[in-house]
Design a protein around this motif. Sequence first.
Motif, PDB file in Angstrom:
ATOM      1  N   ALA A   1      -8.155   6.264 -13.062  1.00  0.00           N
ATOM      2  CA  ALA A   1      -6.934   5.861 -13.764  1.00  0.00           C
ATOM      3  C   ALA A   1      -6.068   5.068 -12.787  1.00  0.00           C
ATOM      4  CB  ALA A   1      -6.180   7.096 -14.253  1.00  0.00           C
ATOM      5  N   GLU A   2      -5.369   4.058 -13.288  1.00  0.00           N
ATOM      6  CA  GLU A   2      -4.646   3.131 -12.395  1.00  0.00           C
ATOM      7  C   GLU A   2      -3.613   3.824 -11.503  1.00  0.00           C
ATOM      8  OE1 GLU A   2      -2.118   0.356 -14.622  1.00  0.00           O
ATOM      9  OE2 GLU A   2      -2.032   1.821 -16.237  1.00  0.00           O
ATOM     10  N   GLY A   3      -3.085   4.963 -11.958  1.00  0.00           N
ATOM     11  CA  GLY A   3      -2.055   5.650 -11.169  1.00  0.00           C
ATOM     12  C   GLY A   3      -2.615   6.675 -10.193  1.00  0.00           C
ATOM     13  N   ALA A   4      -3.955   6.823 -10.165  1.00  0.00           N
ATOM     14  CA  ALA A   4      -4.563   7.827  -9.268  1.00  0.00           C
ATOM     15  C   ALA A   4      -4.480   7.355  -7.828  1.00  0.00           C
ATOM     16  CB  ALA A   4      -6.021   8.049  -9.662  1.00  0.00           C
ATOM     17  N   GLY A   5      -4.429   8.307  -6.909  1.00  0.00           N
ATOM     18  CA  GLY A   5      -4.563   8.013  -5.482  1.00  0.00           C
ATOM     19  C   GLY A   5      -3.525   7.076  -4.905  1.00  0.00           C
ATOM     20  N   GLN A   6      -2.375   6.958  -5.546  1.00  0.00           N
ATOM     21  CA  GLN A   6      -1.355   6.021  -5.042  1.00  0.00           C
ATOM     22  C   GLN A   6      -0.883   6.420  -3.649  1.00  0.00           C
ATOM     23  OE1 GLN A   6      -0.209   3.031  -6.575  1.00  0.00           O
ATOM     24  NE2 GLN A   6      -2.097   3.506  -7.681  1.00  0.00           N
ATOM     25  N   GLU A   7      -0.982   7.735  -3.363  1.00  0.00           N
ATOM     26  CA  GLU A   7      -0.532   8.214  -2.056  1.00  0.00           C
ATOM     27  C   GLU A   7      -1.418   7.677  -0.933  1.00  0.00           C
ATOM     28  OE1 GLU A   7      -1.457  10.085  -4.629  1.00  0.00           O
ATOM     29  OE2 GLU A   7      -3.346  11.010  -4.028  1.00  0.00           O
ATOM     30  N   LEU A   8      -2.616   7.179  -1.275  1.00  0.00           N
ATOM     31  CA  LEU A   8      -3.521   6.655  -0.246  1.00  0.00           C
ATOM     32  C   LEU A   8      -3.258   5.191   0.072  1.00  0.00           C
ATOM     33  CD1 LEU A   8      -6.882   8.125  -1.628  1.00  0.00           C
ATOM     34  CD2 LEU A   8      -5.426   9.080   0.158  1.00  0.00           C
ATOM     35  N   LEU A   9      -2.478   4.542  -0.785  1.00  0.00           N
ATOM     36  CA  LEU A   9      -2.273   3.103  -0.630  1.00  0.00           C
ATOM     37  C   LEU A   9      -1.024   2.804   0.180  1.00  0.00           C
ATOM     38  CD1 LEU A   9      -3.037   2.102  -4.322  1.00  0.00           C
ATOM     39  CD2 LEU A   9      -4.588   2.044  -2.376  1.00  0.00           C
ATOM     40  N   GLU A  10      -1.031   1.658   0.751  1.00  0.00           N
ATOM     41  CA  GLU A  10       0.116   1.187   1.528  1.00  0.00           C
ATOM     42  C   GLU A  10       1.343   1.104   0.627  1.00  0.00           C
ATOM     43  OE1 GLU A  10       1.867   0.565   4.617  1.00  0.00           O
ATOM     44  OE2 GLU A  10      -0.259   0.257   5.012  1.00  0.00           O
ATOM     45  N   GLN A  11       2.416   1.776   1.014  1.00  0.00           N
ATOM     46  CA  GLN A  11       3.613   1.803   0.170  1.00  0.00           C
ATOM     47  C   GLN A  11       4.539   0.611   0.387  1.00  0.00           C
ATOM     48  OE1 GLN A  11       4.362   4.094  -2.242  1.00  0.00           O
ATOM     49  NE2 GLN A  11       2.367   5.044  -1.872  1.00  0.00           N
ATOM     50  N   GLU A  12       4.335  -0.067   1.508  1.00  0.00           N
ATOM     51  CA  GLU A  12       5.265  -1.153   1.839  1.00  0.00           C
ATOM     52  C   GLU A  12       5.211  -2.298   0.831  1.00  0.00           C
ATOM     53  OE1 GLU A  12       4.739  -2.561   5.843  1.00  0.00           O
ATOM     54  OE2 GLU A  12       4.847  -0.493   6.528  1.00  0.00           O
ATOM     55  N   GLY A  13       6.349  -2.917   0.634  1.00  0.00           N
ATOM     56  CA  GLY A  13       6.402  -4.108  -0.209  1.00  0.00           C
ATOM     57  C   GLY A  13       6.173  -3.826  -1.680  1.00  0.00           C
TER      58      GLY A  13
END
Length: 442
Positions: A309-321
Amino acid sequence: MTLELDDLRVRTLGECRYDSPFAEMLATKKTSPHYVHEDDRVLVDDTVSVLLGRGAPIERLPSLEAAGPRRKVYFDPAATSVGIVTCGGLCPGLNDVIRGIVQELTEHYHVAHIYGFRNGYAGLTRQHRERVVELDLHAVRDINNDGGTILGSSRGDQDAEEMVDTLVELGIDVLFVIGGDGSMRGAMKITKEIDARGLDVAVVGVPKTIDNDLPYTDQSFGFQTAFAQATEFIASVFVESQAAENGVGIVKLMGRHSGFIACYAALSNNDADVVLIPEVPFVLDGPDGLLARVEEHVRRHGQVVVVVAEGAGQELLEQEGRTTDASGNAKLGDIGLFLKEKLTEHLTEAGLPPTVRYLDPSYAIRSVAANAYDSVYCVRLAHAAVHAGMAGRTDTVVVRWRRRFVHIPMRLITSHRNQVDPDGDLWMSVLEATGQPASFGG
Ligand code: ATP
Ligand code: MG
């Protein structure tokens, strides 16, 4: 938050004094009218232990007002004008809802005017108000065969005073808003301005969410069409992954905060080996991580299918920008491309150089016409919305709850999100079907 009965009462503009035009129609046909009685309510909970735990008499238990035609209505139908607006992202069934509203208002209530605002709330602003279209049966004929919305949609904040000026100028008595959580917040802002001016205008919402993430609704319209479409894409990457050496199929599906589409689509054809949803965080590395599971599956079966799902694993992605869209919703990082990169890297290092097939079919899913089930659902929601508006309900949305159409106060639909319960039976079914562990590295 525990809701009490009084939290669930919807607002009404006043006493219903006009006979419903249904009475005449039904009398001449000698059918027995299906009217909803004013005290007809549907219990919020249907679990016996929960109800007993409340320890209240049945008439004090939290319940919702039944939707449907009333014997008496608030607005004089022949002198009534209504407006319809669709806002937010596309979802299968928008045209079915528009068509259902127009048909009901025309065929049964014989209202004076039905106006369609173009491109969401922008269509109610001073700048665009001359683009308003008058809707009749001809204008909505066959529109249910097409995806999208004939009225168009948009995001972005608009001025409530300006929008209410437009309602006044056109003499609108009932505004129907078809849209998501943001649209309902916008509708509440309009209602507040209507109240501040002491106007006699009803605002009724038909909640839209392809992700099925709005509360107090069994299942949102368009959801079934969406997961049925998603199933086809999972089947495609499964075939592709089988045909390739170390084949990896990844399908990124809608679901910003709630993974219902991913879960239902995965359960529907059972081709998915891993399902990742926003509600269940995961880690990549380590013996219990996602990469180890994927590697093991490829070693054993020669292929793997991952549904994310598109909202999964967001914590693993770069938050900047991280940016926001015109309505202020945070834009998500691309978990699909991230996984594609990580799985390729890992499998290559593990001596299993993969052939990866990655699909991101969101727009192809959002834009299709509703299937037969959703079309029926949409038209019935539309009828319920019309009955609610004509009966003077305002600040209210129509939803289906426990298979009954009901009214709920608009603020409740934005009060929280409907999400997959990681301890619940749906997620359990997904784990059973995929064989994946309860969580990766959790
Ligand atoms: P979806 O998220 O399913 O695509 P949505 O209705 O939530 O649908 P948004 O783009 O967030 O989509 O909002 C649609 C419209 O509602 C926009 O025009 C936006 O300005 C307005 N809106 C959103 N949030 C608010 C708010 N907090 N107050 C007033 N208006 C809002
Ligand atoms: Mg939204």
